[in-house]
Write an enzyme that holds these catalytic residues in place. Structure first.
Site, PDB file in Angstrom:
ATOM      1  N   ASP A  35       0.853  -1.182   0.000  1.00 44.16           N
ATOM      2  CA  ASP A  35       0.000   0.000   0.000  1.00 44.16           C
ATOM      3  C   ASP A  35       0.888   1.231   0.000  1.00 44.16           C
ATOM      4  O   ASP A  35       2.021   1.188   0.502  1.00 44.16           O
ATOM      5  CB  ASP A  35      -0.916   0.010   1.227  1.00 44.16           C
ATOM      6  CG  ASP A  35      -2.056   0.996   1.060  1.00 44.16           C
ATOM      7  OD1 ASP A  35      -3.171   0.548   0.758  1.00 44.16           O
ATOM      8  OD2 ASP A  35      -1.836   2.203   1.220  1.00 44.16           O
ATOM      9  N   LYS A  58       0.170   2.997   5.945  1.00 38.93           N
ATOM     10  CA  LYS A  58      -0.820   2.014   6.397  1.00 38.93           C
ATOM     11  C   LYS A  58      -0.195   0.638   6.598  1.00 38.93           C
ATOM     12  O   LYS A  58      -0.593  -0.103   7.498  1.00 38.93           O
ATOM     13  CB  LYS A  58      -1.982   1.946   5.411  1.00 38.93           C
ATOM     14  CG  LYS A  58      -2.894   3.153   5.491  1.00 38.93           C
ATOM     15  CD  LYS A  58      -4.112   3.004   4.598  1.00 38.93           C
ATOM     16  CE  LYS A  58      -5.062   4.180   4.804  1.00 38.93           C
ATOM     17  NZ  LYS A  58      -6.251   4.094   3.940  1.00 38.93           N
ATOM     18  N   ASN A  81       3.113   2.436  -4.678  1.00 38.84           N
ATOM     19  CA  ASN A  81       1.954   2.316  -5.562  1.00 38.84           C
ATOM     20  C   ASN A  81       2.227   1.227  -6.599  1.00 38.84           C
ATOM     21  O   ASN A  81       3.146   1.357  -7.413  1.00 38.84           O
ATOM     22  CB  ASN A  81       1.681   3.661  -6.248  1.00 38.84           C
ATOM     23  CG  ASN A  81       0.415   3.635  -7.086  1.00 38.84           C
ATOM     24  OD1 ASN A  81      -0.204   2.590  -7.274  1.00 38.84           O
ATOM     25  ND2 ASN A  81       0.022   4.798  -7.577  1.00 38.84           N
ATOM     26  N   ASN A 115     -10.137   1.008  -5.458  1.00 38.23           N
ATOM     27  CA  ASN A 115     -10.173   1.724  -6.732  1.00 38.23           C
ATOM     28  C   ASN A 115      -9.950   0.755  -7.891  1.00 38.23           C
ATOM     29  O   ASN A 115      -9.338  -0.301  -7.735  1.00 38.23           O
ATOM     30  CB  ASN A 115      -9.134   2.855  -6.763  1.00 38.23           C
ATOM     31  CG  ASN A 115      -7.713   2.345  -6.671  1.00 38.23           C
ATOM     32  OD1 ASN A 115      -7.087   2.008  -7.680  1.00 38.23           O
ATOM     33  ND2 ASN A 115      -7.186   2.253  -5.451  1.00 38.23           N
ATOM     34  N   CYS A 157     -12.209 -13.101 -15.171  1.00 38.11           N
ATOM     35  CA  CYS A 157     -11.281 -12.216 -14.482  1.00 38.11           C
ATOM     36  C   CYS A 157     -11.954 -10.866 -14.292  1.00 38.11           C
ATOM     37  O   CYS A 157     -13.092 -10.650 -14.728  1.00 38.11           O
ATOM     38  CB  CYS A 157      -9.968 -12.080 -15.257  1.00 38.11           C
ATOM     39  SG  CYS A 157     -10.076 -11.008 -16.717  1.00 38.11           S
ATOM     40  N   CYS A 160     -13.013  -9.281 -17.547  1.00 39.44           N
ATOM     41  CA  CYS A 160     -14.048  -9.957 -18.342  1.00 39.44           C
ATOM     42  C   CYS A 160     -15.402  -9.279 -18.192  1.00 39.44           C
ATOM     43  O   CYS A 160     -16.209  -9.258 -19.120  1.00 39.44           O
ATOM     44  CB  CYS A 160     -14.177 -11.423 -17.912  1.00 39.44           C
ATOM     45  SG  CYS A 160     -12.828 -12.485 -18.466  1.00 39.44           S
ATOM     46  N   CYS A 181     -13.493  10.954   3.857  1.00 38.74           N
ATOM     47  CA  CYS A 181     -13.574   9.510   3.672  1.00 38.74           C
ATOM     48  C   CYS A 181     -14.905   9.155   3.040  1.00 38.74           C
ATOM     49  O   CYS A 181     -15.947   9.721   3.390  1.00 38.74           O
ATOM     50  CB  CYS A 181     -13.441   8.811   5.031  1.00 38.74           C
ATOM     51  SG  CYS A 181     -13.486   7.021   4.922  1.00 38.74           S
ATOM     52  N   CYS A 234     -12.287 -11.328 -23.867  1.00 40.97           N
ATOM     53  CA  CYS A 234     -11.726 -10.455 -22.830  1.00 40.97           C
ATOM     54  C   CYS A 234     -10.618  -9.579 -23.420  1.00 40.97           C
ATOM     55  O   CYS A 234      -9.847 -10.011 -24.292  1.00 40.97           O
ATOM     56  CB  CYS A 234     -11.167 -11.297 -21.685  1.00 40.97           C
ATOM     57  SG  CYS A 234     -10.440 -10.317 -20.344  1.00 40.97           S
ATOM     58  N   CYS A 239      -5.456 -13.196 -20.146  1.00 40.00           N
ATOM     59  CA  CYS A 239      -6.660 -13.946 -19.780  1.00 40.00           C
ATOM     60  C   CYS A 239      -7.054 -14.882 -20.915  1.00 40.00           C
ATOM     61  O   CYS A 239      -7.391 -16.047 -20.673  1.00 40.00           O
ATOM     62  CB  CYS A 239      -7.804 -12.982 -19.456  1.00 40.00           C
ATOM     63  SG  CYS A 239      -9.371 -13.803 -19.062  1.00 40.00           S
TER      64      CYS A 239
END
Length: 335
Positions: A35, A58, A81, A115, A157, A160, A181, A234, A239
């Site tokens: 994170d 975090k 990230n 996200n 996935c 998809c 938040c 897909c 995939c």
């Protein structure tokens, strides 16, 4: 799959699911946490962080708390990230080589991000590596959520079937505001986190039925479940490649035909005419067990209460008297 007292590695892209971390840490040997966010006071409603941890990353704050819960767990934290090019490469390397035994892949990837961009990064990495993972999330209004098991090539996935926020061409960056938040209910998150961890245990330990998709609607107490096959069209090339490899693997496996076995009759002859007869009739058994209420399928009562017959004392009352309590007690002693 290993089955031992210490569950093998769980990789974690961690954003909001502190409750899941708290549950998982009590039964695993190694946790990798990824994170790039920092703890804010707005995160306190998640019942995991503490005010003095504000400003820490975090992953660092999570490690401190979880180490107090179970000091036997080994932690590996990465404060970056995963969606950037350099970090994504390192992220994939840790998935493929960061298992409990160094150089071996992890047993399971858990995605608990908030996200679309991070979910797609995890999806791309797992499709390329053929890594099984579980995706989870809670809606923007915080009253519904879901978990999903994704097996590359076998099940759909994340690319998809894109989620509504993408299908509606909504820029997810507009949904977040600095210092604010999003709608958050620790109860909803706790329920979804518990369902996720339960599914993890069933998958790793091989018991029960592992859910491919399980939703939760807190407003209606509704738990939809289903399984989605991979989409041949897909957009993710990895995939589609995994789907072809899965077809080849399935074709190579011999199909087992279901053979219906006949029950063997132990005593075909009954020379002495011996029979087992119940001492009570069906009517007597029903009367003794009492009525059963109409219940939905899959729910039954632990026991029933027999109907009470009218007893001899029914309808009788105690006569009123002017005698005092002491006088009545004296009469009882003389009996």
């Amino acid at each position: 799959m290993r089955k031992s007292a210490h569950l093998p590695l769980l990789w974690w892209e961690w954003e909001e699911w502190a409750a899941s971390l708290q549950k998982c840490s009590q039964g695993v040997a190694l946790l990798l946490l990824f994170d790039y966010d920092k703890v804010e006071l707005a995160n306190m409603n998640r019942l995991f962080f503490q005010p003095h941890q504000a400003g820490l990353s975090k992953v660092e704050a999570a490690e401190h708390t979880l180490r107090d819960i179970n000091p036997d767990v080994v932690f590996e934290t990465h404060n970056y990230n995963i969606t950037t090019m350099d970090n994504f490469t390192h992220f994939m390397e840790r998935i493929s080589n960061g298992g409990l035994e160094e150089g071996k892949p992890v047993d399971l990837v858990l995605s608990c991000v908030d996200n679309f961009e991070a979910r797609m990064a995890i999806n791309t990495a797992c499709n390329e590596l053929g890594q099984i993972w579980m995706e989870s999330g809670v809606s923007e209004n915080a009253v519904s959520g879901h978990i999903q098991l994704i097996i590359p090539g076998e099940t759909a996935c994340f690319a998809c079937a894109p989620p509504l926020v993408v299908a509606a061409n909504i820029d997810e960056k507009t949904l977040k505001k600095d210092g604010v938040c999003a709608a958050s209910l620790p109860t909803t998150m706790g329920v979804v986190a518990g369902i996720l961890v339960q599914n993890v245990l069933k998958y790793l330990l091989g018991f029960g039925t592992v859910s491919y998709y399980l939703g939760y609607n807190a407003m209606l107490d509704f738990f939809p479940t289903m399984a989605m096959k991979a989409n041949p069209q897909c957009d993710d090339k990895h995939c589609r490649r995994q789907q072809e490899e899965y077809k080849i693997k399935e074709a190579a496996c011999p199909k087992q035909e279901a053979v219906q076995e006949e029950e063997e009759v132990v005593h075909e002859e009954n020379e002495w005419g011996i029979e087992l007869v119940s001492e009570v009739t069906e009517a007597e058994l029903q009367a003794a067990s009492g009525p059963k209420p109409d219940l939905p399928e899959g729910i039954t009562v632990a026991y029933t209460i027999p109907e009470k017959e009218g007893d001899a004392t029914s309808g009788q009352t105690v006569e009123e008297t002017d005698q005092s309590l002491e006088e009545l007690m004296a009469q009882m002693r003389k009996m």
